[in-house]
Every structure is written in structure tokens, then in C-alpha cells.
Scaffold this motif. Structure first.
Motif, short mmCIF file in Angstrom:
data_model
loop_
_atom_site.label_atom_id
_atom_site.label_comp_id
_atom_site.label_asym_id
_atom_site.label_seq_id
_atom_site.Cartn_x
_atom_site.Cartn_y
_atom_site.Cartn_z
N ALA A 110 0.88 -1.17 0.00
CA ALA A 110 0.00 0.00 0.00
C ALA A 110 0.91 1.21 0.00
CB ALA A 110 -0.92 0.02 1.21
N LEU A 111 0.37 2.35 -0.38
CA LEU A 111 1.19 3.57 -0.38
C LEU A 111 1.77 3.80 1.01
CD1 LEU A 111 2.30 6.13 -1.66
CD2 LEU A 111 0.11 7.24 -1.22
N GLY A 112 0.95 3.61 2.04
CA GLY A 112 1.41 3.76 3.42
C GLY A 112 1.92 2.48 4.03
N GLY A 113 2.22 1.50 3.21
CA GLY A 113 2.82 0.26 3.69
C GLY A 113 1.84 -0.62 4.46
N ALA A 114 2.42 -1.52 5.25
CA ALA A 114 1.61 -2.46 6.03
C ALA A 114 0.76 -1.74 7.07
CB ALA A 114 2.52 -3.49 6.70
N LYS A 129 13.81 2.58 -0.54
CA LYS A 129 13.72 1.86 -1.81
C LYS A 129 12.74 2.56 -2.77
CE LYS A 129 15.11 -2.67 0.01
NZ LYS A 129 16.42 -2.82 -0.61
N ALA A 130 11.48 2.10 -2.82
CA ALA A 130 10.53 2.64 -3.78
C ALA A 130 10.20 4.10 -3.54
CB ALA A 130 9.24 1.80 -3.77
N LEU A 131 10.48 4.60 -2.35
CA LEU A 131 10.22 6.00 -2.04
C LEU A 131 10.78 6.93 -3.11
CD1 LEU A 131 9.50 8.41 -0.16
CD2 LEU A 131 11.67 7.98 1.04
N ARG A 170 9.30 13.05 -5.06
CA ARG A 170 8.11 13.84 -5.40
C ARG A 170 7.45 13.28 -6.66
NH1 ARG A 170 8.48 20.27 -5.63
NH2 ARG A 170 8.27 19.92 -3.38
N ALA A 171 8.26 12.88 -7.64
CA ALA A 171 7.70 12.29 -8.86
C ALA A 171 7.01 10.97 -8.56
CB ALA A 171 8.82 12.10 -9.89
N VAL A 172 7.60 10.17 -7.67
CA VAL A 172 6.99 8.90 -7.28
C VAL A 172 5.62 9.15 -6.63
CG1 VAL A 172 7.16 7.00 -5.61
CG2 VAL A 172 9.12 7.57 -7.04
N ILE A 173 5.58 10.07 -5.69
CA ILE A 173 4.33 10.33 -4.98
C ILE A 173 3.27 10.89 -5.94
CG2 ILE A 173 3.27 11.77 -3.18
CD1 ILE A 173 5.98 11.48 -1.67
N VAL A 181 -1.09 2.47 -8.47
CA VAL A 181 0.14 1.69 -8.59
C VAL A 181 0.04 0.39 -7.80
CG1 VAL A 181 2.62 1.67 -8.16
CG2 VAL A 181 1.53 3.77 -8.98
N CYS A 182 -0.36 0.48 -6.54
CA CYS A 182 -0.39 -0.73 -5.70
C CYS A 182 -1.40 -1.74 -6.23
CB CYS A 182 -0.69 -0.36 -4.25
SG CYS A 182 0.65 0.54 -3.45
#
Length: 276
Positions: A110-114, A129-131, A170-173, A181-182
């Protein structure tokens, strides 16, 4: 490095030293049993099994009160919600800091993880990593009162003023805000994991099992030698394949590409099994 910073913050916030862990948290002294690490440092850490609810309270009371519980919330499968709740309840009841090592899970399950996906909020969360999509960036975030303890310690980084990674983040977010994405990773990952399960059942002389969740899974090989042989064979077929945890899907992958790779993997496993 970021997880080490979180542990230092937790120790500064609590005035305690002992740490309980579950999962892989890097190669730094605080979390390794390597004989090159001083025994005094090794003695400050104990471990608990993944998804073992009863082990949480036992570990908390098996020595001096812990400064922190540091856990990977996904290890070889989804977390038992009862385990996450036990971690939250035990740490809150004993004044310990709950740290989720979401280096791999944030921006993936998830965007906010587990924490977002399973609804248990830690005191500190570590992401990376993916951040920044592979650029050198990680972050520690959490409750204000805990984070303020960072001002009572010394935390630094060689890359602390590297701005390109912040632009990448910033581009990732922005991409996550625009696209699901998830959800895409879950769909493509399901094709990948289902395929791995099929191969694991077919090549029992090489593969022990397929493990993980769709967005982060892998083949567990019976021997290191077998895993290395498969990785070499896949490289000859033009595919970079990691021989242990994890082989991630990404937004660049498609279901057709994953199916093609599964076909290549089928051939490599057949070759390795024939050579056994």
C-alpha cells in the motif's frame, strides 16, 4: 542506515538499550550476530518469530524493558492481524517504541505500507527503496514526541543533502496520486506468484516452496547451489533473476512479460533438475 537511526531515536526516547527484532534490518552492528560484532552489542538484541503472537509478550518480559520492537510486517507472507495488535498492545503497555521496518513494504503493499493496509499504526516507520524509485533516499517518520528524541542524539548521512533523490520521491508520490500503482502491482504480482506456485509444485527436486505475497514473493530453493544454477541459467536466457527473497514486480512489468519470464524460468528449472 535509516532503521539504525530509528533504533537510536527509540533508545533516546526511552532511555533503554535492549531491542527486539523480527526480520532483516540491514548489516549494522545493532542487528547482527556476526562474530565481528562485539558481544556486548550482540547481547542487546533478541528476536521473535514472524506471526508468533505469544512470543511478543514473552520477549518483552525476558530481560530489561525493551527500547523498541523493530519488525518487518511482511515476511514470507501476510501478517496475522492478531500479531500486529499484540505488538501494538505490548509495546504501548510497556513503554517501548514500536518500529515498522517498511523499507520493502511501503509503496508496495500500500502507499502507506503495512500500517495502512492492516490498520496498525507504529510509533516510528522507516521507508525507502521505492520512495525514490531507486535513488538513494530513506526516511524515518513517526509520532512527534518520539521523533523529538532525535534532537538528543547525533544522526547524520553522507547523502543528507542530496536533492535529486527528493525530486525523484516527489515524482513517485505524484505517480501514486495519479495512478493505482499498488492495485496494478497486486494484479501483476498475482500472475507472478501463481506461476511460482505452479513451478514449485512441478520441480520439487529443485524448489522447496513459493513464498510471499503477490507484490513481494520468491522461490525458496532446496539448496544454495540449485538457486545459483537457476540464476545463471536465467542470465543466459536474458533475465536477471534473484535466487532468494525477493523477485519484485514493478509498474514497468505487464502480465504478458511476467508470463514470458515464467516460461523462461520453467526452462531453467527443467535444465537444473535434469543436471541434479
Amino acid at each position: 542506515e535509516a532503521v539504525a537511526a530509528a533504533v537510536r531515536i527509540a533508545r533516546a526516547a526511552t532511555g533503554r538499550e535492549r531491542v527486539v527484532t523480527c526480520g532483516y534490518h540491514g548489516w549494522h552492528d545493532w542487528c547482527q550476530t556476526d562474530p565481528a560484532v562485539p558481544a556486548a552489542i550482540r547481547g542487546l538484541r533478541s528476536t521473535i518469530p514472524f506471526n508468533d503472537v505469544e512470543a511478543v509478550a514473552y520477549a518483552a518480559d525476558a530481560g530489561p524493558p525493551p527500547a523498541a520492537f523493530v519488525v518487518e510486517p511482511v515476511v514470507d507472507g501476510s501478517p496475522d492481524p492478531a500479531w500486529l495488535v499484540a505488538l501494538r498492545d505490548v509495546t504501548a503497555g510497556r513503554g517501548s517504541v514500536l518500529v515498522f521496518d517498511e523499507i520493502k513494504t511501503a509503496f508496495r503493499v500500500a502507499l502507506g505500507g503495512a500500517a495502512e493496509r492492516w490498520g496498525v499504526v507504529p510509533d516510528l516507520s522507516v521507508v525507502g527503496k521505492a520512495l525514490a524509485n531507486g535513488f538513494p533516499l530513506a526516511a524515518v517518520a513517526g509520532r512527534r514526541d518520539v521523533m523529538e528524541a532525535a534532537t538528543h542524539s547525533w544522526i547524520s548521512s553522507t547523502l543528507a543533502t542530496e536533492w535529486v533523490s527528493l525530486a525523484a520521491a516527489r515524482a513517485v508520490i505524484d505517480t501514486y496520486r495519479r495512478d493505482d500503482v499498488c492495485g496494478t502491482l497486486e494484479l501483476i504480482g498475482r500472475v507472478w506468484l501463481d506461476g511460482l506456485h505452479g513451478l514449485a509444485g512441478r520441480y520439487r527436486d529443485v524448489v522447496a516452496a513459493a513464498r510471499g505475497v503477490p507484490t513481494m514473493c520468491y522461490l525458496e530453493f532446496l539448496t544454495e547451489r540449485a538457486g545459483a544454477a537457476v540464476a545463471r541459467s536465467m542470465a543466459h536466457r536474458g533475465v536477471l533473476f534473484k535466487r532468494n527473497a525477493y523477485n519484485f514486480v514493478s509498474l514497468a512489468h505487464t502480465a504478458r512479460l511476467v508470463e514470458d519470464v515464467l516460461g523462461q524460468l520453467d526452462g531453467s528449472l527443467a535444465d537444473v533438475e535434469a543436471a541434479c
